[in-house]
Enzyme design. Structure first.
Site, PDB file in Angstrom:
ATOM      1  N   ASN A 151     -19.013   9.120 -69.425  1.00 25.83           N
ATOM      2  CA  ASN A 151     -18.656   8.801 -68.046  1.00 25.83           C
ATOM      3  C   ASN A 151     -18.914   7.347 -67.633  1.00 25.83           C
ATOM      4  O   ASN A 151     -18.233   6.820 -66.759  1.00 25.83           O
ATOM      5  CB  ASN A 151     -19.335   9.771 -67.069  1.00 25.83           C
ATOM      6  CG  ASN A 151     -20.836   9.764 -67.168  1.00 25.83           C
ATOM      7  OD1 ASN A 151     -21.406   9.470 -68.220  1.00 25.83           O
ATOM      8  ND2 ASN A 151     -21.512  10.085 -66.078  1.00 25.83           N
ATOM      9  N   GLY A 227     -26.909  13.179 -71.461  1.00 29.12           N
ATOM     10  CA  GLY A 227     -25.982  14.262 -71.746  1.00 29.12           C
ATOM     11  C   GLY A 227     -26.438  15.559 -71.114  1.00 29.12           C
ATOM     12  O   GLY A 227     -27.159  15.561 -70.107  1.00 29.12           O
ATOM     13  N   SER A 228     -26.057  16.665 -71.716  1.00 24.14           N
ATOM     14  CA  SER A 228     -26.303  17.977 -71.115  1.00 24.14           C
ATOM     15  C   SER A 228     -27.750  18.420 -71.322  1.00 24.14           C
ATOM     16  O   SER A 228     -28.394  18.055 -72.311  1.00 24.14           O
ATOM     17  CB  SER A 228     -25.370  19.019 -71.732  1.00 24.14           C
ATOM     18  OG  SER A 228     -25.768  19.326 -73.054  1.00 24.14           O
ATOM     19  N   GLU A 247     -31.857  11.708 -70.042  1.00 30.29           N
ATOM     20  CA  GLU A 247     -31.231  11.720 -68.717  1.00 30.29           C
ATOM     21  C   GLU A 247     -30.209  12.823 -68.761  1.00 30.29           C
ATOM     22  O   GLU A 247     -29.165  12.699 -69.405  1.00 30.29           O
ATOM     23  CB  GLU A 247     -30.612  10.355 -68.420  1.00 30.29           C
ATOM     24  CG  GLU A 247     -30.382  10.100 -66.933  1.00 30.29           C
ATOM     25  CD  GLU A 247     -29.030  10.594 -66.465  1.00 30.29           C
ATOM     26  OE1 GLU A 247     -28.977  11.714 -65.908  1.00 30.29           O
ATOM     27  OE2 GLU A 247     -28.037   9.884 -66.658  1.00 30.29           O
ATOM     28  N   LEU A 248     -30.522  13.939 -68.064  1.00 30.95           N
ATOM     29  CA  LEU A 248     -29.761  15.170 -68.254  1.00 30.95           C
ATOM     30  C   LEU A 248     -28.963  15.530 -67.003  1.00 30.95           C
ATOM     31  O   LEU A 248     -28.422  14.663 -66.338  1.00 30.95           O
ATOM     32  CB  LEU A 248     -30.714  16.288 -68.689  1.00 30.95           C
ATOM     33  CG  LEU A 248     -31.586  15.957 -69.915  1.00 30.95           C
ATOM     34  CD1 LEU A 248     -32.546  17.089 -70.227  1.00 30.95           C
ATOM     35  CD2 LEU A 248     -30.715  15.637 -71.126  1.00 30.95           C
ATOM     36  N   CYS A 282     -23.476  11.600 -62.998  1.00 28.45           N
ATOM     37  CA  CYS A 282     -24.702  12.408 -63.015  1.00 28.45           C
ATOM     38  C   CYS A 282     -25.258  12.646 -61.612  1.00 28.45           C
ATOM     39  O   CYS A 282     -25.809  13.708 -61.334  1.00 28.45           O
ATOM     40  CB  CYS A 282     -25.767  11.720 -63.871  1.00 28.45           C
ATOM     41  SG  CYS A 282     -25.307  11.553 -65.607  1.00 28.45           S
ATOM     42  N   GLU A 377     -24.431  22.343 -62.823  1.00 26.72           N
ATOM     43  CA  GLU A 377     -23.894  21.006 -62.607  1.00 26.72           C
ATOM     44  C   GLU A 377     -22.377  21.066 -62.697  1.00 26.72           C
ATOM     45  O   GLU A 377     -21.819  21.363 -63.747  1.00 26.72           O
ATOM     46  CB  GLU A 377     -24.434  20.025 -63.646  1.00 26.72           C
ATOM     47  CG  GLU A 377     -23.913  18.612 -63.444  1.00 26.72           C
ATOM     48  CD  GLU A 377     -24.477  17.620 -64.459  1.00 26.72           C
ATOM     49  OE1 GLU A 377     -24.660  16.452 -64.084  1.00 26.72           O
ATOM     50  OE2 GLU A 377     -24.717  18.020 -65.610  1.00 26.72           O
TER      51      GLU A 377
END
Length: 474
Positions: A151, A227-228, A247-248, A282, A377
């Site tokens: 992204n 990511g996830s 960083e999820l 995010c 999300e």
């Protein structure tokens, strides 16, 4: 166009190439080499071999390399914005904003490279510590593995590569499958900027092969991943004693209380926060909680402004929203909206895919808290608007989530603002702004299933260095 792997300062043929298609037009834009186990091993070996040379570079040399890289990006900014619009379907005006932030991130990294420092320690504060001087140094870890998402393929890569170089580490970068071209450009940029061979290796490829090896290999000293949650949690469990920054996910919420005027500026921020890059951000606004006294007015104004968004070709200057990254994401949006509607949700606007690639900006109300569109999300162009009667109720609704990245509150009451800042279970609280706010030198990261560790250049440098204590007995 054929793009190879970049290992040890050389472009390397891959055994396999995958076709890359533009998300909006469906046109084939490149054939990209996909690394296998042997390529990953070669990249790790190159990074290990270059680690001593990188660690021995002076702060001035690292600063110079990062500054030159930023200058080169500046000269190529329009070309890179168009590349980003093509491979990610990011509207060109939004893409230009990402390139500008990327340049700023590398400039921040250049500044941080020149001010990494330790501190003196007063050992004589403890009995037996007299007659000694002590100080700390911060030393590079060695090889950093960076695994990045689609992204923000320029700026989120910069948030990993920039601090790693600033700290004197080497890097193996595995970019997202849909946006490898943005990362591969960096090979040219940093080579021109004077980065030593082997210090940056770029190997697109499947997570099950490349990502798995990077996470498990003991020669990798740190992993930084965006990511996830499912992948990130599994990664942390496999990483052993490596440093891990994750960083999820998120489902960011915004509270608007009764003291706030529903102004054009507020509505514009809510439109931007929820629907920029089709919500594939995010910290995109997913839930908006409006005081019951302002709810109807807000909803009417919000609907009117959202319906003015221009949807189309990302390379058109007027486009606000374009295609989602994959057709399967459009299918998921439709399934989640349909599920919510079956249980009583109301579609204020949007709600039906325009085609297999584009889902329109969608506003939902009366959504059950346990619907995926509310509690998972979304990572798409869907915003839920609901009302509340008390601030405590709104805070509890925001906190009723397994995520906690950022949240926002609009209020003119300082007591409400500070109460929310204290009670919201998130990594960052934005007062009188939306949760989508981020600048590139601030600490950024979440709590709960939103992540582990912090980005933001200074804070990432700390994550990518080791503290060493030196004592001298006089």
């Amino acid at each position: 166009m054929k793009r190879n792997l970049f290992i040890n300062g050389q472009w390397k043929e891959a055994a396999k190439y995958n076709a890359l298609y533009a998300p909006f037009s469906g046109e084939r834009i490149a054939d990209v080499g996909h690394a296998d186990d042997a390529d990953t091993e070669e990249a790790i070996q190159a990074a290990v071999a270059a680690a001593d040379k990188m660690a021995s570079l002076s702060a001035y040399q690292r600063t110079t390399i990062l500054s030159k890289a930023a200058d080169i990006l500046e000269t190529r900014k329009e070309e890179l914005a168009r590349l980003l619009a093509l491979e990610a379907a990011k509207p060109i005006k939004t893409a230009r904003g990402e390139i500008a932030r990327t340049i700023q991130t590398y400039r921040f990294a250049a500044m941080e490279a020149s001010r990494i420092h330790g501190e003196t320690v007063p050992l004589d504060a403890a009995p037996g510590g007299e007659g000694r001087i002590a100080f700390t140094l911060r030393k590079p870890l060695g090889v950093v593995a960076a695994i990045t998402p689609f992204n923000f393929p320029f700026n989120l890569v910069a948030h990993k590569v920039g601090p790693a170089i600033a700290a004197g580490n080497t890097i193996v970068l595995k970019p997202a499958g849909q946006t490898p071209l943005s990362s591969l450009v960096l090979a040219e940029v940093f080579q021109e900027a004077g980065l030593p061979d082997g210090a940056l290796n770029i190997i697109p490829g499947p997570g099950a092969i490349v990502g798995e090896k990077l996470v498990r290999d003991p020669r990798i000293k740190a992993v930084t991943f965006t990511g996830s949650p499912a992948v990130g949690i599994a990664m942390k469990n496999k990483a052993g004693l490596k440093r891990v920054t994750l960083e999820l996910g998120s489902n960011s919420a915004l509270i608007i209380d009764h003291t706030v005027e529903i102004s054009d500026e507020l509505i514009d921020r809510c439109v931007l926060g929820a629907f920029s890059f089709s919500g594939q951000v995010c910290i995109s606004i997913q839930r908006i909680l409006v005081h019951e006294g302002k709810y109807e007015h807000f909803l009417n104004q919000y609907k009117a402004k959202v319906e003015k968004l221009v949807i189309g070709d990302p390379l058109n200057e007027s486009t606000d929203m374009s295609a989602m990254i994959h057709e399967k994401e459009v299918t998921r949006m439709q399934e989640w909206v349909d599920s919510a509607v079956m249980r009583g949700a109301h579609v204020v606007t949007g709600g039906t895919a325009l085609n297999s690639r584009i889902f329109p900006p969608t506003i939902l109300t009366n959504v059950s808290a346990d619907e995926p569109v509310s509690c998972e999300e979304v990572f798409g162009p869907i915003a839920i608007v609901s009302s509340f009667s008390t601030l405590e109720q709104a805070i509890n609704e925001v906190n009723h989530s397994r995520f906690g990245l950022q949240a926002g509150i609009y209020t003119h009451d300082i007591h409400s603002a500070m109460h929310a800042a204290e009670k919201l279970e998130v990594g960052g609280v934005m007062i009188n702004d939306f949760p989508t706010f981020r600048v590139d030198n601030m600490p950024y990261g979440g709590v709960k299933e939103s992540g582990f560790g912090r980005e933001g250049v200074q804070y990432a440098v700390e994550e990518m260095t080791e503290m060493k204590l030196i004592t001298i007995r006089l």
